[in-house]
Design an enzyme around this catalytic site. Structure first.
Site, PDB file in Angstrom:
ATOM      1  N   CYS A   6      34.580  47.534  81.635  1.00  0.00           N
ATOM      2  CA  CYS A   6      34.170  48.676  80.600  1.00  0.00           C
ATOM      3  C   CYS A   6      33.078  49.568  81.079  1.00  0.00           C
ATOM      4  O   CYS A   6      32.483  49.355  82.326  1.00  0.00           O
ATOM      5  CB  CYS A   6      33.231  47.762  79.530  1.00  0.00           C
ATOM      6  SG  CYS A   6      33.575  48.371  77.891  1.00  0.00           S
ATOM      7  N   ASP A 130      29.673  39.010  72.764  1.00  0.00           N
ATOM      8  CA  ASP A 130      28.617  39.870  73.926  1.00  0.00           C
ATOM      9  C   ASP A 130      27.228  39.057  73.499  1.00  0.00           C
ATOM     10  O   ASP A 130      27.017  38.627  72.346  1.00  0.00           O
ATOM     11  CB  ASP A 130      28.941  41.176  73.407  1.00  0.00           C
ATOM     12  CG  ASP A 130      28.247  42.029  74.551  1.00  0.00           C
ATOM     13  OD1 ASP A 130      27.729  41.279  75.582  1.00  0.00           O
ATOM     14  OD2 ASP A 130      28.117  43.347  74.461  1.00  0.00           O
TER      15      ASP A 130
END
Ligand SMILES: O=C(O)c1ccccc1NCC(=O)[C@H](O)[C@H](O)COP(=O)(O)O
Length: 215
Positions: A6, A130
């Site tokens: 990412c 996350d």
């Protein structure tokens, strides 16, 4: 094992990381992030990437109309919802974005967040867990308490994110058994600039635990 890297902002880095074996590249479409990239800049990177690599836009509480516009301009193939999007919003997006994969992310402040994920699995293609941070929404480098995820088995595939690095990824996978992993700051030189040596090290670590070789 799906591997999503990412915070891509440069075409040559996205291309190199895809060649190393990433199955998905994430683009941060959140203006306040130091990894922010515009829809037009994503569109300029996309032709440099292998077609099979998923191009994931990461958003926080964007409206369906905004998401439709980003996808139209950028060439994203998937959308990661990293804010407080409701199951109904995910349901609406299913209709508004046909053919686009939906990933719902949860910032896990307490293990009871895991129970909330059930309400989403009918409308999304994957979940992502996350770490929680009081002031940052992602890319924090903070890890989750992996022990609490040992029996997390949702009805759709799930990604483990949060503070993963080449040094800890094998332990994280062994404890949690996710379908995919997501890394950002753990393979970075600076926000938005990946460290290709760290990414190579990551894939070398993954090769040691994968039943089949990565591409
Ligand atoms: O990375 C960002 O700057 C970001 C900003 C706002 C929302 C989400 C963001 N990142 C989401 C990701 O998918 C990251 O890869 C994930 O948080 C893991 O980051 P890290 O702990 O640095 O590996």
């Amino acid at each position: 094992m799906q591997v999503k890297i990412c915070g891509i902002t440069r075409a040559e880095q996205g291309q190199a990381i895809a060649r190393m074996g990433a199955t998905a590249l994430g683009f941060i479409c959140v203006a306040r992030s130091p990894r922010y990239i515009t829809a037009e800049a994503i569109r300029a990177i996309v032709p440099h990437l292998p077609e099979a690599v998923e191009r994931v836009g990461v958003f926080v509480n964007a409206t369906p109309a905004e998401l439709v516009q980003w996808v139209k301009v950028s060439g994203l193939t998937a959308v990661q919802l990293h804010g407080d999007e409701s199951p109904q919003t995910c349901r609406d997006l299913r209709e508004a974005l046909p053919g686009i994969k939906l990933i719902k992310a949860f910032r896990v402040k307490h293990p009871n967040v895991l129970a909330q994920t059930d309400a989403y699995t009918a409308w999304v293609d994957a979940l992502l867990l996350d770490a929680y941070h009081p002031t940052q929404q992602g890319g924090t480098g903070q890890t989750l308490d992996w022990e609490t995820l040992q029996s997390f088995r949702p009805a759709v595939p799930w990604f483990l994110a949060g503070g993963l690095t080449p040094a800890n990824v094998r332990e994280a996978i062994a404890l949690t058994h996710p379908d995919g992993i997501d890394l950002s700051s753990g393979v970075e030189q600076a926000p938005g600039i990946k460290d290709l040596q760290k990414v190579e090290h990551l894939f070398a670590q993954l090769q040691t635990i994968m039943p089949t070789p990565l591409p």
